[in-house]
Design a protein around this motif. Structure first.
Motif, PDB file in Angstrom:
ATOM      1  N   PRO A  58       4.294  -5.484   2.255  1.00  0.00           N
ATOM      2  CA  PRO A  58       2.926  -5.896   2.606  1.00  0.00           C
ATOM      3  C   PRO A  58       1.891  -5.273   1.683  1.00  0.00           C
ATOM      4  O   PRO A  58       2.157  -4.269   1.006  1.00  0.00           O
ATOM      5  CB  PRO A  58       2.755  -5.380   4.039  1.00  0.00           C
ATOM      6  CG  PRO A  58       3.693  -4.211   4.125  1.00  0.00           C
ATOM      7  CD  PRO A  58       4.875  -4.575   3.264  1.00  0.00           C
ATOM      8  N   ALA A  59       0.732  -5.863   1.663  1.00  0.00           N
ATOM      9  CA  ALA A  59      -0.395  -5.286   0.937  1.00  0.00           C
ATOM     10  C   ALA A  59      -0.900  -4.057   1.693  1.00  0.00           C
ATOM     11  O   ALA A  59      -0.536  -3.810   2.851  1.00  0.00           O
ATOM     12  CB  ALA A  59      -1.499  -6.317   0.794  1.00  0.00           C
ATOM     13  N   ALA A  60      -1.758  -3.287   1.040  1.00  0.00           N
ATOM     14  CA  ALA A  60      -2.330  -2.103   1.692  1.00  0.00           C
ATOM     15  C   ALA A  60      -3.087  -2.507   2.942  1.00  0.00           C
ATOM     16  O   ALA A  60      -3.740  -3.558   2.995  1.00  0.00           O
ATOM     17  CB  ALA A  60      -3.271  -1.387   0.723  1.00  0.00           C
ATOM     18  N   ARG A  61      -2.997  -1.693   3.976  1.00  0.00           N
ATOM     19  CA  ARG A  61      -3.696  -1.946   5.218  1.00  0.00           C
ATOM     20  C   ARG A  61      -5.044  -1.227   5.244  1.00  0.00           C
ATOM     21  O   ARG A  61      -5.162  -0.117   4.723  1.00  0.00           O
ATOM     22  CB  ARG A  61      -2.864  -1.463   6.416  1.00  0.00           C
ATOM     23  CG  ARG A  61      -1.920  -2.505   6.960  1.00  0.00           C
ATOM     24  CD  ARG A  61      -0.679  -2.640   6.098  1.00  0.00           C
ATOM     25  NE  ARG A  61       0.420  -1.826   6.636  1.00  0.00           N
ATOM     26  CZ  ARG A  61       1.507  -1.505   5.934  1.00  0.00           C
ATOM     27  NH1 ARG A  61       1.640  -1.876   4.683  1.00  0.00           N
ATOM     28  NH2 ARG A  61       2.466  -0.804   6.502  1.00  0.00           N
ATOM     29  N   GLU A  62      -6.034  -1.833   5.850  1.00  0.00           N
ATOM     30  CA  GLU A  62      -7.330  -1.178   6.014  1.00  0.00           C
ATOM     31  C   GLU A  62      -7.169  -0.015   6.986  1.00  0.00           C
ATOM     32  O   GLU A  62      -6.556  -0.165   8.048  1.00  0.00           O
ATOM     33  CB  GLU A  62      -8.354  -2.164   6.547  1.00  0.00           C
ATOM     34  CG  GLU A  62      -9.752  -1.575   6.674  1.00  0.00           C
ATOM     35  CD  GLU A  62     -10.772  -2.598   7.125  1.00  0.00           C
ATOM     36  OE1 GLU A  62     -11.896  -2.179   7.472  1.00  0.00           O
ATOM     37  OE2 GLU A  62     -10.449  -3.809   7.134  1.00  0.00           O
ATOM     38  N   ARG A  63      -7.680   1.140   6.621  1.00  0.00           N
ATOM     39  CA  ARG A  63      -7.536   2.333   7.442  1.00  0.00           C
ATOM     40  C   ARG A  63      -8.911   2.868   7.853  1.00  0.00           C
ATOM     41  O   ARG A  63      -9.930   2.586   7.201  1.00  0.00           O
ATOM     42  CB  ARG A  63      -6.772   3.428   6.667  1.00  0.00           C
ATOM     43  CG  ARG A  63      -5.428   2.968   6.105  1.00  0.00           C
ATOM     44  CD  ARG A  63      -4.491   2.457   7.172  1.00  0.00           C
ATOM     45  NE  ARG A  63      -4.045   3.555   8.030  1.00  0.00           N
ATOM     46  CZ  ARG A  63      -3.587   3.378   9.268  1.00  0.00           C
ATOM     47  NH1 ARG A  63      -3.550   2.180   9.806  1.00  0.00           N
ATOM     48  NH2 ARG A  63      -3.173   4.427   9.965  1.00  0.00           N
TER      49      ARG A  63
END
Length: 320
Positions: A309-314
């Motif tokens: 997956p792409a980076a997740r918003e944190r």
């Protein structure tokens, strides 16, 4: 002397290529051990077996001529930088920092291929080759070497094909780190190591190795250059690699891609289009370097990898 590794019906052999035969090292030595002992010891070993019968070269399959301790790949040809920067980064330029020191990156010693081996690349729309000459370190190794001392640590040279997925590389380089997956899937070395003393006849007055290098795809000449067009001679590359670090026997130091069509990426940048076309399954890449020999590699089918997956918003919270 030519030093090689090979495989035949009896297993893996390591030794010398003498005329049209391969002859194992005395005392069951390996290439790794011979590199560590240095060039003088290699000459002594050669004298002990030079008249041995050996095995016909045509009857064995050559492997990569060493198991590298590490692989550093430089970018030492200004002409290559001019062309490939347009294809990979969208604009043709040589950064002022390029002239200040011979830049390199580390690539993967665990995906090394040998002469005639098939490359099974990642899924890429811009598969490329890179024609290089690589210096092989022998002897004791060292740190913070002078250029003169570093030259004495070069055991020999081989041909290097730094296979590249230019679309993957282009994405990675925008993060200001890399290349990584655009490069680490395969590097072909071979056909053998030619000892440095054999190539002294090609060293010019400024210390550069003036051998001619050519690359053909499916028999068509794509690129040609003199290796002496490097910005720094090999001894200075080794010296820089050793700066506040260490070079050891079995280290491989690639020159970087020669200019004038040493890779497709340079030509794409100069032409403003994918011409010549990217490599396809079934293509044969044949590299020839004066005084060393010929290295052939073929392209196999792409190997899809599991998706991530792409980076997740944190939240950027500082406490749980």
């Amino acid at each position: 002397m030519r030093i090689a590794r090979w495989i035949d019906a009896t297993g893996i052999g390591e030794g010398f290529v003498i005329d049209d035969r391969v002859v194992a090292f005395p005392d069951s030595l390996t290439v790794t051990e011979v590199l560590a002992r240095g060039l003088d010891a290699a000459h002594d070993a050669f004298a002990r077996v030079r008249t041995a019968e050996g095995t016909a070269l045509a009857g064995v399959r050559l492997l990569a001529p060493l198991v590298p301790a590490s692989i550093r790949d430089f970018v030492a040809f200004e002409e290559h930088v001019e062309g490939v920067s347009a294809g990979v980064e969208g604009k043709s330029e040589v950064a002022p920092e390029w002239y200040q020191a011979p830049t390199f990156y580390f690539t993967n010693p665990h995906t090394v291929l040998g002469p005639g081996d098939r490359l099974d690349p990642p899924v890429t729309a811009r598969l490329d080759f890179e024609l290089e000459v690589a210096a092989i370190i022998g002897g004791a190794g060292g740190s913070n070497l002078t250029a003169e001392a570093a030259t004495g640590h070069i055991f020999g040279y081989t041909i290097m094909n730094d296979w590249s997925a230019r679309d993957l590389q282009g994405r990675e380089m925008k993060v200001r780190l890399g290349p990584a997956k655009g490069k680490d899937f395969g590097t072909t070395l071979g056909p053998w190591i030619v000892t440095a003393d054999e190539l002294e006849q090609f060293v010019d007055a400024d210390g550069f190795l003036a051998v001619r290098a050519e690359v053909r795809v499916n028999g068509e000449l794509i690129g040609e250059d003199l290796v002496s067009n490097m910005g720094w001679p090999f001894g200075e590359l080794v010296a820089y690699a050793s700066r506040n670090s260490r070079v050891v026997p079995g280290d491989v130091l690639g020159s970087g891609t020669v200019g004038n069509g040493g890779c497709l990426g340079e030509l794409w940048g100069r032409n403003g289009s994918l011409n010549p076309p990217p490599l396809q399954p079934g293509d044969e890449v044949r590299m020839t370097v004066e005084g060393i020999g010929e290295l052939v590699g073929t392209v196999g089918a792409a190997v899809p990898a599991p998706e991530l997956p792409a980076a997740r918003e944190r939240s950027r919270a500082r406490y749980r």
